[in-house]
Write a protein that holds these residues in place. Structure first.
Motif, mmCIF file in Angstrom:
data_model
loop_
_atom_site.group_PDB
_atom_site.id
_atom_site.type_symbol
_atom_site.label_atom_id
_atom_site.label_comp_id
_atom_site.label_asym_id
_atom_site.label_seq_id
_atom_site.Cartn_x
_atom_site.Cartn_y
_atom_site.Cartn_z
ATOM 1 N N MET A 128 -13.457 -4.207 1.467
ATOM 2 C CA MET A 128 -12.646 -3.269 0.688
ATOM 3 C C MET A 128 -13.371 -1.917 0.648
ATOM 4 S SD MET A 128 -9.812 -2.792 -0.799
ATOM 5 C CE MET A 128 -9.244 -4.482 -0.786
ATOM 6 N N PRO A 129 -12.795 -0.835 1.191
ATOM 7 C CA PRO A 129 -11.490 -0.808 1.849
ATOM 8 C C PRO A 129 -11.518 -1.520 3.199
ATOM 9 C CG PRO A 129 -12.555 1.326 2.053
ATOM 10 C CD PRO A 129 -13.420 0.503 1.149
ATOM 11 N N ASN A 130 -10.356 -1.721 3.763
ATOM 12 C CA ASN A 130 -10.210 -2.306 5.092
ATOM 13 C C ASN A 130 -9.076 -1.537 5.775
ATOM 14 O OD1 ASN A 130 -7.662 -3.563 4.320
ATOM 15 N ND2 ASN A 130 -8.906 -5.027 3.148
ATOM 16 N N PRO A 131 -8.807 -1.795 7.041
ATOM 17 C CA PRO A 131 -7.822 -0.961 7.755
ATOM 18 C C PRO A 131 -6.461 -0.877 7.045
ATOM 19 C CG PRO A 131 -9.037 -2.289 9.320
ATOM 20 C CD PRO A 131 -9.491 -2.737 7.953
ATOM 21 N N THR A 132 -6.044 -1.959 6.383
ATOM 22 C CA THR A 132 -4.737 -1.926 5.710
ATOM 23 C C THR A 132 -4.772 -1.106 4.429
ATOM 24 O OG1 THR A 132 -4.328 -4.132 6.590
ATOM 25 C CG2 THR A 132 -2.875 -3.382 4.811
ATOM 26 N N THR A 133 -5.905 -1.188 3.708
ATOM 27 C CA THR A 133 -5.958 -0.516 2.392
ATOM 28 C C THR A 133 -6.559 0.887 2.487
ATOM 29 O OG1 THR A 133 -8.138 -1.470 1.881
ATOM 30 C CG2 THR A 133 -6.203 -2.744 1.215
ATOM 31 N N ALA A 134 -7.158 1.222 3.619
ATOM 32 C CA ALA A 134 -7.831 2.520 3.760
ATOM 33 C C ALA A 134 -6.917 3.705 3.427
ATOM 34 C CB ALA A 134 -8.409 2.655 5.163
ATOM 35 N N PRO A 135 -5.633 3.677 3.810
ATOM 36 C CA PRO A 135 -4.769 4.840 3.493
ATOM 37 C C PRO A 135 -4.707 5.140 1.991
ATOM 38 C CG PRO A 135 -3.690 3.454 5.122
ATOM 39 C CD PRO A 135 -4.902 2.696 4.655
ATOM 40 N N LEU A 136 -4.801 4.098 1.177
ATOM 41 C CA LEU A 136 -4.788 4.301 -0.282
ATOM 42 C C LEU A 136 -6.046 5.036 -0.723
ATOM 43 C CD1 LEU A 136 -3.505 3.564 -3.113
ATOM 44 C CD2 LEU A 136 -5.033 1.580 -3.063
ATOM 45 N N PHE A 137 -7.195 4.618 -0.189
ATOM 46 C CA PHE A 137 -8.463 5.259 -0.543
ATOM 47 C C PHE A 137 -8.486 6.712 -0.052
ATOM 48 C CE2 PHE A 137 -11.392 1.838 -2.051
ATOM 49 C CZ PHE A 137 -10.516 0.764 -1.933
ATOM 50 N N GLU A 138 -7.884 6.938 1.124
ATOM 51 C CA GLU A 138 -7.847 8.309 1.660
ATOM 52 C C GLU A 138 -6.974 9.216 0.792
ATOM 53 O OE1 GLU A 138 -8.490 6.262 5.936
ATOM 54 O OE2 GLU A 138 -6.578 7.311 5.601
ATOM 55 N N ARG A 139 -5.814 8.687 0.366
ATOM 56 C CA ARG A 139 -4.926 9.504 -0.482
ATOM 57 C C ARG A 139 -5.585 9.789 -1.826
ATOM 58 N NH1 ARG A 139 0.569 10.524 -0.448
ATOM 59 N NH2 ARG A 139 0.240 10.387 1.795
ATOM 60 N N ALA A 140 -6.252 8.809 -2.374
ATOM 61 C CA ALA A 140 -6.938 9.022 -3.662
ATOM 62 C C ALA A 140 -7.994 10.097 -3.514
ATOM 63 C CB ALA A 140 -7.550 7.720 -4.145
ATOM 64 N N LYS A 141 -8.699 10.080 -2.396
ATOM 65 C CA LYS A 141 -9.739 11.092 -2.157
ATOM 66 C C LYS A 141 -9.107 12.481 -2.043
ATOM 67 C CE LYS A 141 -13.659 12.134 0.877
ATOM 68 N NZ LYS A 141 -14.499 11.653 2.011
ATOM 69 N N GLU A 142 -7.956 12.557 -1.343
ATOM 70 C CA GLU A 142 -7.244 13.835 -1.238
ATOM 71 C C GLU A 142 -6.858 14.352 -2.625
ATOM 72 O OE1 GLU A 142 -4.987 12.384 2.815
ATOM 73 O OE2 GLU A 142 -3.762 13.258 1.190
ATOM 74 N N HIS A 143 -6.448 13.418 -3.491
ATOM 75 C CA HIS A 143 -6.017 13.777 -4.837
ATOM 76 C C HIS A 143 -7.183 14.005 -5.808
ATOM 77 C CE1 HIS A 143 -1.918 13.383 -3.803
ATOM 78 N NE2 HIS A 143 -1.726 12.105 -4.055
ATOM 79 N N GLY A 144 -8.398 13.618 -5.369
ATOM 80 C CA GLY A 144 -9.535 13.708 -6.303
ATOM 81 C C GLY A 144 -9.359 12.758 -7.479
ATOM 82 N N MET A 145 -8.880 11.540 -7.157
ATOM 83 C CA MET A 145 -8.600 10.551 -8.218
ATOM 84 C C MET A 145 -9.462 9.304 -8.031
ATOM 85 S SD MET A 145 -4.471 10.627 -8.410
ATOM 86 C CE MET A 145 -4.368 9.479 -9.753
ATOM 87 N N VAL A 194 0.834 -1.200 0.000
ATOM 88 C CA VAL A 194 0.000 0.000 0.000
ATOM 89 C C VAL A 194 0.872 1.254 0.000
ATOM 90 C CG1 VAL A 194 -1.630 1.354 1.384
ATOM 91 C CG2 VAL A 194 -2.053 -1.075 0.995
ATOM 92 N N ASP A 195 1.980 1.221 0.729
ATOM 93 C CA ASP A 195 2.903 2.378 0.719
ATOM 94 C C ASP A 195 3.446 2.619 -0.696
ATOM 95 O OD1 ASP A 195 4.408 1.736 4.016
ATOM 96 O OD2 ASP A 195 2.504 2.680 3.401
ATOM 97 N N ARG A 196 3.798 1.536 -1.389
ATOM 98 C CA ARG A 196 4.282 1.687 -2.780
ATOM 99 C C ARG A 196 3.172 2.263 -3.663
ATOM 100 N NH1 ARG A 196 6.328 -4.227 -4.258
ATOM 101 N NH2 ARG A 196 6.175 -3.399 -6.390
ATOM 102 N N MET A 197 1.970 1.762 -3.461
ATOM 103 C CA MET A 197 0.835 2.211 -4.296
ATOM 104 C C MET A 197 0.547 3.692 -4.075
ATOM 105 S SD MET A 197 -1.609 -1.144 -3.809
ATOM 106 C CE MET A 197 -2.917 -0.656 -4.954
ATOM 107 N N ILE A 198 0.652 4.141 -2.829
ATOM 108 C CA ILE A 198 0.408 5.556 -2.515
ATOM 109 C C ILE A 198 1.470 6.436 -3.174
ATOM 110 C CG2 ILE A 198 0.480 7.253 -0.632
ATOM 111 C CD1 ILE A 198 -1.000 5.149 1.095
ATOM 112 N N ALA A 199 2.724 5.994 -3.129
ATOM 113 C CA ALA A 199 3.798 6.771 -3.771
ATOM 114 C C ALA A 199 3.549 6.877 -5.276
ATOM 115 C CB ALA A 199 5.147 6.108 -3.494
ATOM 116 N N LEU A 200 3.061 5.799 -5.868
ATOM 117 C CA LEU A 200 2.781 5.797 -7.307
ATOM 118 C C LEU A 200 1.566 6.669 -7.627
ATOM 119 C CD1 LEU A 200 3.502 2.012 -7.780
ATOM 120 C CD2 LEU A 200 4.766 3.856 -8.919
ATOM 121 N N LEU A 201 0.582 6.653 -6.724
ATOM 122 C CA LEU A 201 -0.599 7.502 -6.903
ATOM 123 C C LEU A 201 -0.190 8.977 -6.835
ATOM 124 C CD1 LEU A 201 -3.580 6.506 -7.216
ATOM 125 C CD2 LEU A 201 -3.904 7.146 -4.830
#
Ligand code: ING
Length: 306
Positions: free
Chosen positions: A72-89, A24-31
């Protein structure tokens, strides 16, 4: 012009021992990188949170279930969904779905720019086999671990166009694209994990695998006058190589962007969804040209008569 700046996010290898949170950390960096390049939609690979576990023979259902997500999302993947929301993606995310009634699917979801889930797709074409096959150089046990999808090939009005989804092996079957084409799809997102060699034919290596991959997605895009975005999980996972070849294909079948590595990589392209219109109003004007009275065998028969 209806422009959708889309990203295809390729993930390099995920080892069996890698944690979901590290992925998830890698995915967020790529997002973040996709955002920097102006994207408002991002496509991740099939089974994007873990290694391609269908290569491993397992019998214990509890061990198998550890590769699945119960929510989905779940506690592990939630940070990805939150970052996407911040980015409007918005996102396409592939993952292994374990339902509350204990069913197992190879699944993808489509999210909106606020990370709400717009749609779900469950992989229909499951390649490989169900039992351990000692004849193979390595196992491909998707028929063992997943049920065939039960949601059909829906499309959704979202991100300013008509969006569809598929997963990996689905891209090799023309029916996948045509069923969505008949619903007016303008952009098909799909993730894949494709072994670089054929487990049953050693001489079929990465060049052939990449050729058939490109052939399939380019044909699907051209014959249905739509964009196809294909994101690989690539590289060597515990010694087993997966092809890269992530691509963005335009509605005339041209590859407008392709990954250069087998690692984490971001492709971004401004996709004009109005470019779908010409093909579907001329050479692929389905209503004017198709002759369904001659196509019956396609849905009446599964396999060929001898
Ligand atoms: N992987 C492969 C894919 O369809 C495959 C399996 C490879 C089947 C090559 C046939 C030929 O790309 C998944 N996960 O479907």
């Amino acid at each position: 012009m209806r422009e959708l700046v889309a990203a295809v996010i390729q993930l390099g290898p995920i080892q069996k021992a890698d944690s979901r949170s590290a992925v998830v950390d890698r995915m967020i960096a790529l997002l973040d990188e996709a955002k920097r390049q102006g994207a408002t939609f991002a496509v991740f690979p099939e089974l994007t949170f873990t290694t391609f576990f269908p290569r491993w023979y397992m019998e214990d259902q509890a061990e198998i279930n550890r590769w699945f997500e119960r929510a989905m999302p779940n506690p592990t993947t939630a940070p990805l969904f939150e970052r996407a929301k911040e980015h409007g993606m918005g996102m396409y995310i592939g993952y292994a779905e374990l339902t509350p009634d204990d069913r197992h699917f190879n699944t993808s979801i489509l999210t909106d720019t606020d990370s709400t889930i717009i749609g779900k797709y469950r992989k229909i074409h499951l390649p490989g086999h169900e039992e351990y096959d000692s004849e193979r150089a390595f196992q491909h046990l998707e028929k063992r671990y997943f049920e065939p999808g039960d949601l059909g090939f829906p499309v959704w009005r979202a991100h300013g166009g008509v969006m569809g989804m598929a997963i990996c092996n689905d891209r090799r079957w023309p029916e996948t694209y045509r069923v969505m084409g008949l619903q007016g799809v303008e952009m098909i997102s799909l993730g894949y994990n494709t072994p670089s060699v054929n487990s049953q034919r050693a001489q079929e290596g990465p060049d052939a695998r990449l050729f058939h991959h490109r052939l399939s997605v380019q044909a699907g895009a051209y014959q249905n006058s739509c964009w196809v975005l294909a994101a690989a999980k690539a590289g060597v996972e515990d010694g087993y190589p997966l092809i890269g070849g992530s691509v963005i294909v335009d509605p005339e079948g041209y590859i407008v962007a392709e990954s250069k590595t087998e690692g984490d990589e971001v492709l971004v392209h401004a996709c004009d969804l109005d470019r779908c219109a010409f093909g579907r109003s001329t050479i692929f004007d389905f209503a004017r040209h198709r002759r369904i009275e001659h196509y019956g065998l396609i849905t009446e028969q599964t396999g060929p008569t001898s």
